[in-house]
Structures are given as C-alpha cells and as structure tokens.
Design an enzyme around this catalytic site. Structure first.
Site, mmCIF file in Angstrom:
data_model
loop_
_atom_site.group_PDB
_atom_site.id
_atom_site.type_symbol
_atom_site.label_atom_id
_atom_site.label_comp_id
_atom_site.label_asym_id
_atom_site.label_seq_id
_atom_site.Cartn_x
_atom_site.Cartn_y
_atom_site.Cartn_z
ATOM 1 N N ASP A 150 0.573 -1.477 0.338
ATOM 2 C CA ASP A 150 0.256 0.064 0.355
ATOM 3 C C ASP A 150 1.096 0.840 -0.095
ATOM 4 O O ASP A 150 1.444 1.857 1.148
ATOM 5 C CB ASP A 150 -1.177 0.144 1.249
ATOM 6 N N LYS A 161 1.592 7.584 1.110
ATOM 7 C CA LYS A 161 1.582 8.025 2.129
ATOM 8 C C LYS A 161 3.156 8.347 2.169
ATOM 9 O O LYS A 161 4.038 8.219 1.084
ATOM 10 C CB LYS A 161 2.398 6.306 2.243
ATOM 11 N N ASP A 187 0.223 -5.401 4.280
ATOM 12 C CA ASP A 187 -1.424 -4.779 4.291
ATOM 13 C C ASP A 187 -2.170 -5.815 3.982
ATOM 14 O O ASP A 187 -3.138 -5.849 3.191
ATOM 15 C CB ASP A 187 -1.013 -3.684 3.499
ATOM 16 N N ARG A 203 -10.925 -0.480 2.539
ATOM 17 C CA ARG A 203 -12.689 -0.562 2.497
ATOM 18 C C ARG A 203 -13.288 -1.126 0.697
ATOM 19 O O ARG A 203 -13.936 -1.075 0.637
ATOM 20 C CB ARG A 203 -13.581 0.282 2.991
#
Ligand code: ZN
Length: 464
Positions: free
Chosen positions: A234, A241, A252, A315
């Site tokens: 990720d 990030k 992740d 999600r």
C-alpha cells in the site's frame, strides 16, 4: 526435528515462578536468579547445561507472558548453543497455560523465513517436552505451524509477494487439502463487476485477483464466512503515504494471510465448520492508470462511492467481498483488515479493534480474547451518527470521513456493504499485525489475531 516426551538431553530448561522454594538457594543468595519474568540463567555443569527460566509472579502469569517467555528464551540462546537436543521441563506450569508457552517456543524454533546469504545455523534436531500432556504439545505445534505460515507471508517483502504471487502461494498451501481454491483474474473480476478491487488495482502492473476458498468438513454444525484484506503493498496511491508510513505496508495483506492460516489450522484440527473465505488481492500503486481522488466507483449492488482518499483502499476492496458474501449462508461473518491508522491512535500497537453489527457479539468477542488468549482486543462502537461524515454530494458514500474516529467511520463504511441479516464482526488489526512494541517478535509479523479467532471459534462459536 522430532518432538519427544521423555529422554535425556545435555541441555535442560527449567521454568520457575518467582521465589519458588525449589530454585537452588545459591542462585537466590548470590542474586543470580530469582525467577523474575524473562530472567534467564545458563548454568554449565560437567555433564549437563541447565537453563533457569523465570516466569515472574505466579498470580501475574498470563497467556501473553508465557508466550513471550517462549519466544524470548529461544532467541536468547538457541543460535549460540550448538546442541542437537534440548529438553523443557513444564512441571511448574498448569496444564491449561502450558499451551501458550509451547506456542511461543514453537513459533520461534520453527520460524524459518529469511533472505540473508547465510542462513541462521540451528543445530537442534530433537525437542523433549516433559511434564505436560502430549495432546497439548501437538495442539500448540499445529497452532504455531499455521501461525508461522501467516507470519512468513506477512514478512515477505512486497517485491516478492505481488497479488499473483500471493494467489499462487494460497493455491500451493491448499493443493493437497480438502479446501477448494477458486482464483479469479482481472477478466473474471470485470465480468463479475468487482469494481472496488479493479479500481484499487489499476495503478499497478501486477493485476488484482480475488480468491474464494471453500471448506466443507464431514459433518459441519456451523457456517462461517471469513474475509481478509489483501493489499500486497500500500503506497497510498495518489494520496501517497510518507516513507515512514509505507515501511510496514508489505504487511497490508495480513488480514488475508490470517484467513489463510485459519483455514490451514481448521482443516488440520477438524473443526466442524463450513467456511467460505473471500480474499481480495491488489497492489495500491501510482501510475498513469491509477485510480484518482474524486473518481466514483459503482458497485455491483448499485451503491456508488466517491473516492476522496486513495489511501482508504482497504474498505473499497472489502466492499466487493462483502457484497459477494450474500451468496453464502452463515451463522457468522468475520472480516480481518489492517484497516486504519486511526485504530492505532485509539488503541496503540498491541490492541486491535472489534466492531459488530450485533453489539453484544463484539463485546463478548473482545472479552473472550482478553481473558483467554495471549492477544488483546477492544470493542469499539458503530456509532451511527458518524455516518453523516460519509455523505457525498455526487455518490451514495465517500470512502473516508473526518480524521477523528476514523476507525469507526471505516467500520460504518463496511457495514453499508454487509448483507442484511448477516451477523458480522470486523477486526481492525492495523496495530498488532507487526511487532512494534508488543514484545514477542521484535519488528516482525506477529500473526495476530490468528490465535484469538481460532480459539473463539473453538470455544465460543461452536458451542453457541
Ligand atoms: Zn491505504
């Protein structure tokens, strides 16, 4: 390596609680060893080397403290000592707690993954476990074997574990088992309109996958759905990030790996649970083809989601799996996901968050974990009012809310995709999937919450 229950060894480990009257008096008098927690003393004698291992105060001993002693003692000595045989004497430890000490020992002794030129030299060929029931030893070995499978997947760097690698590894794990493995590639994902997985995976040259594992034991008495977040790396996508936050992001996919480990164990120990496990796999990267902030994803169930942060990708891929779960009957559905930094802000590195659409189930799950396992969990509320934060002007939902309560809005987002009438538990494991201060594996994957879910299924779910 063989495990035996009797025999002689030149190296013997004796466990003692603090101030046990059987600790040799010269050790206490000279202040060498009192049995304090994780206090170890190696005493070389002519024919025998003894290791005294401290367990701390007897009434403060917990599954966690025993598991920790197990991993620490192996790390302290076993590469230095060139013994072929070692014995552990469990005389002082209650049978119901010896499982956790054994689990710790086996997790460390049998963890074998490394990428260094020189492998760690371990000479050990034989382990002798004295004064505990062989069935407890076997059970601890089975648990640690499946848990190390999870740990090795999580510790694998992302260049060696892209979505297709993970799909291949999962297929290999279950090749000669009773678990059916179905692997969906991008073409199938498009056909099935798994739009969340496709969107998140678009920025990577390594295409996304979806895996369905199915296990039917001979006489199932319960039905379970497991869902695991499998983002093999990720970067955050366009909502990139910073480097430090990216360092652990090879992990992740810890939720997905834990689902794999759970099935691996459950088949081995023959739990009478029919399981459908759903694993979305994708790499969240940046490219000219990456999904954008402000994109709208249209899900198969008709709901649309405005992407306001590409780093809230977990999600989005879980939503596809939750929609798909409708096909399967279940008494319980559990999803496991390294979902939010907000959960770590709330609960720190050691404790994972538990949410449920049946509040009592969530609270009972967390209480069970804290009382009966070496892991720590806390039930957090699905506070409906915060759902207002997910309102979008252009779509049914946005994928993130405000900063405050971010683990709750993430869980509320998932709840929007949980089929009606399904009892569901969501575990946000962003804190403890990696050992950043838990103190059992020092900066390595922990396999948490494997132990808590496995024990919960056995001791609570199957008995309900
Ligand atoms: Zn992310």
């Amino acid at each position: 390596m063989t495990i035996k229950y009797s025999g002689e060894s030149g190296l013997n480990v004796y466990f003692f609680y603090e101030n046990d009257p059987e600790i040799p008096s010269f050790l206490i008098e000279k202040g060498i060893f009192k049995g304090e927690k994780n206090e170890f003393y190696l005493h070389g004698l002519e024919k025998e080397t003894k290791i005294y291992a401290g367990l701390g105060e007897k009434n403060k001993t917990t599954p966690y403290s025993l598991l920790q002693t197990g991993t620490k003692i192996v790390r302290a000595y076993f590469e230095k000592l060139k013994e072929k045989s070692i014995s552990f004497d469990f005389e002082k430890i209650e049978q119901n707690l010896s499982f956790f000490l054994l689990e710790g020992l086996f997790l460390e002794i049998f963890y074998s993954f490394h990428l260094k030129k020189e492998a760690k030299k371990r000479t050990l060929e034989e382990i002798i476990i004295k004064n505990t029931a062989p069935e407890i030893v076997r059970r601890a070995f089975q648990f640690s074997e499946s848990r190390n499978l999870i740990r090795e997947l999580v510790d694998l760097p992302a260049n060696l574990l892209r979505p297709h690698d993970m799909a291949e590894k999962i297929a290999a794990v279950f090749e000669n088992s009773d678990i059916q493995v179905e692997i969906w590639d991008s073409a199938k994902l498009e056909k099935e309109k798994m739009e969340g997985i496709l969107s998140v995976g678009k920025g990577s040259q390594a295409a996304p996958y979806f895996i369905h594992l199915h296990y039917i034991p001979e006489n199932p008495i319960k039905k379970l759905i497991l869902i695991g977040k499998g983002i093999t790396f990720d970067s955050g996508g366009l909502s990139l990030k910073p480097t430090d936050s990216m360092l652990d992001m090879k992990g992740d996919m810890a939720g997905a790996a834990t689902v794999v480990g759970l099935l691996h164990l459950i088949e081995k120990i023959d739990l009478p649970i029919e399981i459908n496990a759903l694993i979305p796999l994708a790499e969240n990267m940046i490219s000219g083809n990456a999904y954008r902030v402000s994109d709208v994803i249209q899900y198969k169930n008709g709901k649309s989601v405005e992407v306001v942060n590409t780093d809230a990708e977990g999600r989005l891929v879980l939503a596809d799996a939750l929609i798909y779960s409708e096909k399967f009957e279940s008494d319980l559905m559990i999803d496991l996901a390294t979902l939010t930094g907000a959960c770590m802000v709330a609960l720190g590195t050691d404790i994972y968050g538990v949410f449920s659409n049946d509040e009592k189930t969530g609270i009972d799950f967390a209480s069970f974990v804290n009382e009966k396992t070496s892991e720590k969990a806390w039930a957090l509320p699905l506070f409906e009012k915060y759902k207002d934060q997910l309102k979008s002007k252009i779509a049914d939902l946005k994928n993130t809310g405000k900063r405050w309560g971010g683990s709750i809005t993430a869980a509320l987002f998932l709840k929007e995709f949980v089929p009606e009438n399904k009892k569901w538990i969501h575990l946000d494991i962003a804190g403890p999937f990696f050992d950043d201060g838990i103190g059992i594996f020092d900066s390595m994957a922990t396999g948490i919450p494997f132990e808590s879910v496995a024990l919960y299924l056995e001791e609570i779910f199957l008995k309900q």
